[in-house]
Design a protein around this motif. Structure first.
Motif, PDB file in Angstrom:
ATOM      1  N   ARG A  88      28.730  45.505  26.267  1.00 30.00           N
ATOM      2  CA  ARG A  88      28.509  44.930  27.596  1.00 30.00           C
ATOM      3  C   ARG A  88      29.839  44.885  28.321  1.00 30.00           C
ATOM      4  O   ARG A  88      30.900  44.815  27.707  1.00 30.00           O
ATOM      5  N   PHE A  89      29.764  44.849  29.662  1.00 31.40           N
ATOM      6  CA  PHE A  89      30.977  44.686  30.464  1.00 31.40           C
ATOM      7  C   PHE A  89      30.607  44.008  31.773  1.00 31.40           C
ATOM      8  O   PHE A  89      29.462  44.057  32.213  1.00 31.40           O
ATOM      9  N   LEU A  90      31.589  43.363  32.365  1.00 33.26           N
ATOM     10  CA  LEU A  90      31.408  42.738  33.676  1.00 33.26           C
ATOM     11  C   LEU A  90      32.750  42.780  34.391  1.00 33.26           C
ATOM     12  O   LEU A  90      33.762  42.328  33.845  1.00 33.26           O
ATOM     13  N   THR A  91      32.753  43.314  35.587  1.00 30.55           N
ATOM     14  CA  THR A  91      33.966  43.364  36.402  1.00 30.55           C
ATOM     15  C   THR A  91      33.702  42.570  37.670  1.00 30.55           C
ATOM     16  O   THR A  91      32.670  42.774  38.321  1.00 30.55           O
ATOM     17  N   ILE A  92      34.600  41.661  38.009  1.00 28.59           N
ATOM     18  CA  ILE A  92      34.445  40.864  39.219  1.00 28.59           C
ATOM     19  C   ILE A  92      35.718  40.951  40.063  1.00 28.59           C
ATOM     20  O   ILE A  92      36.809  41.129  39.534  1.00 28.59           O
ATOM     21  N   ALA A  93      35.526  40.815  41.365  1.00 30.72           N
ATOM     22  CA  ALA A  93      36.661  40.725  42.285  1.00 30.72           C
ATOM     23  C   ALA A  93      37.083  39.263  42.336  1.00 30.72           C
ATOM     24  O   ALA A  93      36.237  38.365  42.392  1.00 30.72           O
ATOM     25  N   LEU A  94      38.386  39.027  42.292  1.00 37.00           N
ATOM     26  CA  LEU A  94      38.905  37.657  42.312  1.00 37.00           C
ATOM     27  C   LEU A  94      39.356  37.288  43.723  1.00 37.00           C
ATOM     28  O   LEU A  94      40.074  38.056  44.360  1.00 37.00           O
ATOM     29  N   ASP A  95      38.951  36.110  44.173  1.00 37.15           N
ATOM     30  CA  ASP A  95      39.467  35.621  45.449  1.00 37.15           C
ATOM     31  C   ASP A  95      40.783  34.882  45.186  1.00 37.15           C
ATOM     32  O   ASP A  95      41.214  34.759  44.035  1.00 37.15           O
ATOM     33  N   LYS A  96      41.412  34.373  46.241  1.00 33.15           N
ATOM     34  CA  LYS A  96      42.731  33.752  46.071  1.00 33.15           C
ATOM     35  C   LYS A  96      42.674  32.514  45.175  1.00 33.15           C
ATOM     36  O   LYS A  96      43.626  32.219  44.459  1.00 33.15           O
ATOM     37  N   HIS A  97      41.544  31.801  45.175  1.00 37.66           N
ATOM     38  CA  HIS A  97      41.410  30.607  44.339  1.00 37.66           C
ATOM     39  C   HIS A  97      41.325  30.982  42.857  1.00 37.66           C
ATOM     40  O   HIS A  97      41.899  30.318  42.005  1.00 37.66           O
ATOM     41  N   ALA A  98      40.597  32.054  42.560  1.00 39.54           N
ATOM     42  CA  ALA A  98      40.485  32.517  41.175  1.00 39.54           C
ATOM     43  C   ALA A  98      41.825  33.027  40.662  1.00 39.54           C
ATOM     44  O   ALA A  98      42.189  32.796  39.509  1.00 39.54           O
TER      45      ALA A  98
END
Length: 120
Positions: A88-98
């Motif tokens: 499995r894999f998951l890629t997320i975009a990070l906002d400035k808070h993350a």
């Protein structure tokens, strides 16, 4: 413009330690070859899965935090889908808070044991 991303992927638990390190190294190289800047790489090790995947109850968890062009994500995910070692894999975009949270987490801001030891 490079965006911040984080990808977590689970490798098949039947891999040897060497095969697991090679697989992670290959994805790190793939990102660098596509112009990404690796911010953080964490190997969380063998963990129990919440539910069986491909009849397996454990997997090697890995996290890569990086800065990349959005087109790089498509390349990375195609490689994940082609690789039989990836469960499995998951890629997320990070906002400035993350991004700020990750920076603080890496600095040990949320590690209660270290704070308790320092206070004692």
């Amino acid at each position: 413009m490079l965006n911040n991303y984080e990808t977590v992927f689970i490798l098949n638990p039947v891999l040897s330690d060497e095969q697991m390190k090679d697989a992670v190294g290959n994805y790190e190289k793939l990102l660098k070859d596509n112009g990404a800047e690796i911010v953080n790489l964490e190997r969380w090790g063998l963990k129990k899965l919440a539910y069986p995947i491909q009849h397996k109850s454990t997997g090697f968890y890995n996290l890569i935090e990086f800065k990349a062009d959005p087109a790089t994500i498509a390349t990375l995910e195609i490689e994940f889908k082609r690789d039989e070692k990836i469960m499995r894999f998951l890629t997320i975009a990070l906002d400035k808070h993350a991004v700020e949270y990750n920076t603080r987490r890496k600095g040990g801001a949320f590690n209660k044991k270290k704070k308790e030891e320092a206070a004692a």
